[in-house]
Design a protein around this motif. Structure first.
Motif, PDB file in Angstrom:
ATOM      1  N   UNK A 135      -0.234  -3.477  -5.104  1.00 14.20           N
ATOM      2  CA  UNK A 135      -0.403  -2.023  -5.003  1.00 14.20           C
ATOM      3  C   UNK A 135      -1.152  -1.665  -3.718  1.00 14.20           C
ATOM      4  N   UNK A 136      -2.157  -2.455  -3.363  1.00 12.61           N
ATOM      5  CA  UNK A 136      -2.884  -2.204  -2.119  1.00 12.61           C
ATOM      6  C   UNK A 136      -1.979  -2.424  -0.908  1.00 12.61           C
ATOM      7  N   UNK A 137      -1.103  -3.430  -0.973  1.00  8.24           N
ATOM      8  CA  UNK A 137      -0.171  -3.665   0.134  1.00  8.24           C
ATOM      9  C   UNK A 137       0.726  -2.446   0.342  1.00  8.24           C
ATOM     10  N   UNK A 138       1.187  -1.866  -0.761  1.00  2.00           N
ATOM     11  CA  UNK A 138       2.033  -0.676  -0.677  1.00  2.00           C
ATOM     12  C   UNK A 138       1.254   0.492  -0.069  1.00  2.00           C
TER      13      UNK A 138
ATOM     14  N   UNK B 273      -3.486   8.343  -5.425  1.00  3.54           N
ATOM     15  CA  UNK B 273      -4.442   7.690  -6.309  1.00  3.54           C
ATOM     16  C   UNK B 273      -4.587   8.449  -7.625  1.00  3.54           C
ATOM     17  N   UNK B 274      -4.617   9.772  -7.553  1.00  2.00           N
ATOM     18  CA  UNK B 274      -4.749  10.558  -8.775  1.00  2.00           C
ATOM     19  C   UNK B 274      -3.517  10.382  -9.664  1.00  2.00           C
ATOM     20  N   UNK B 275      -2.325  10.354  -9.027  1.00  2.00           N
ATOM     21  CA  UNK B 275      -1.092  10.113  -9.779  1.00  2.00           C
ATOM     22  C   UNK B 275      -1.192   8.773 -10.513  1.00  2.00           C
TER      23      UNK B 275
ATOM     24  N   UNK C 140      -1.784  -0.785 -10.925  1.00  2.00           N
ATOM     25  CA  UNK C 140      -0.626  -1.624 -10.589  1.00  2.00           C
ATOM     26  C   UNK C 140       0.383  -0.831  -9.754  1.00  2.00           C
ATOM     27  N   UNK C 141       1.304  -1.521  -9.048  1.00  2.00           N
ATOM     28  CA  UNK C 141       2.311  -0.818  -8.235  1.00  2.00           C
ATOM     29  C   UNK C 141       3.123   0.201  -9.022  1.00  2.00           C
TER      30      UNK C 141
ATOM     31  N   UNK D 175      10.276   3.407  -0.897  1.00  2.00           N
ATOM     32  CA  UNK D 175      10.097   3.118   0.522  1.00  2.00           C
ATOM     33  C   UNK D 175       9.569   1.712   0.725  1.00  2.00           C
ATOM     34  N   UNK D 176       8.631   1.294  -0.121  1.00  2.00           N
ATOM     35  CA  UNK D 176       8.027  -0.030   0.058  1.00  2.00           C
ATOM     36  C   UNK D 176       8.997  -1.138  -0.322  1.00  2.00           C
ATOM     37  N   UNK D 177       9.975  -0.843  -1.186  1.00  2.00           N
ATOM     38  CA  UNK D 177      10.945  -1.865  -1.576  1.00  2.00           C
ATOM     39  C   UNK D 177      11.771  -2.332  -0.385  1.00  2.00           C
ATOM     40  N   UNK D 178      11.898  -1.495   0.626  1.00  2.00           N
ATOM     41  CA  UNK D 178      12.665  -1.851   1.816  1.00  2.00           C
ATOM     42  C   UNK D 178      11.782  -2.404   2.921  1.00  2.00           C
ATOM     43  N   UNK D 179      10.486  -2.580   2.653  1.00  2.00           N
ATOM     44  CA  UNK D 179       9.562  -3.104   3.654  1.00  2.00           C
ATOM     45  C   UNK D 179       9.343  -4.580   3.425  1.00  2.00           C
ATOM     46  N   UNK D 180       9.564  -5.450   4.423  1.00  2.00           N
ATOM     47  CA  UNK D 180       9.284  -6.866   4.256  1.00  2.00           C
ATOM     48  C   UNK D 180       7.809  -7.089   3.917  1.00  2.00           C
TER      49      UNK D 180
END
Length: 197
Positions: free
Chosen positions: A76-79, A96-98, A109-110, A120-125
């Protein structure tokens, strides 16, 4: 009282000098306000601050919420670190509130994050923690807009951002050429009736 005792603090996301040159901002007002200027870099330019900001927001949410989040999962932090934050710190606070409201238990958690940032993060290596792909951001934005029939108010609500931030993102990717409408115009589904003559 002498007028010297009054101090005005003003902020803008625009370059005021550029706006003055283009005639979009009064030159005399700029020089009245511009006694001391402070340039604050965007959150995208200071990613190292994100973990500290996350801790600060979580501490505030823990104090007022009915649950306690003690840590953020590494993924989650990486995202969070990979996101561009066109809405700056306010967007991070919304994310964060969400996650705080959606999640359960002491670990964020993610899957607790809004769907647009996950797409968006799913397409990020995994090896690129600093910026996600513009294509990935555009695809995530399009997916949310399609889901809500291009209703900007509903799309912004799902994304956890303000409508003006959504509009800037759409403009960034050339997704619209029409000016932003007001919330009442956006929510209204029926077209206005033509007057009979």
């Amino acid at each position: 009282e002498p007028r010297d005792h009054i101090r005005v603090i003003a902020s803008t996301r625009h370059d005021p000098e550029h706006a003055v040159r283009e005639g979009r901002f009064r030159e005399d007002l700029y020089y009245r306000l511009g006694v001391i200027t402070i340039d604050v870099p965007s959150l995208a330019e200071r990613k190292r601050d994100i973990p500290l900001l996350v801790d600060r927001v979580l501490a505030r949410l823990n104090r007022r919420g009915d649950r306690t989040v003690s840590q953020v999962a590494p993924e989650a932090m990486r995202i969070l670190l990979a996101h561009d934050y066109l809405g700056n710190v306010r967007e991070l606070e919304n994310l964060m509130e969400h996650a705080f409201v959606v999640g359960q238990g002491p670990v964020l958690e993610p899957e607790h994050l809004p769907s647009y940032i996950l797409r968006a993060s799913a397409l990020t290596p995994v090896g690129e923690p600093t910026r996600h792909s513009p294509d990935g951001e555009q695809e995530a934005l399009l997916a949310v807009l399609r889901k809500h029939g291009r209703n900007k108010t509903l799309a912004a609500l799902e994304l956890g951002i303000h409508r003006s931030t959504l509009w800037r993102r759409m403009r960034k990717f050339g997704l619209t050429e029409e000016p932003p409408r007001t919330s009442s115009e956006e929510i209204r589904s029926d077209p206005p009736k033509k007057e009979e003559t």
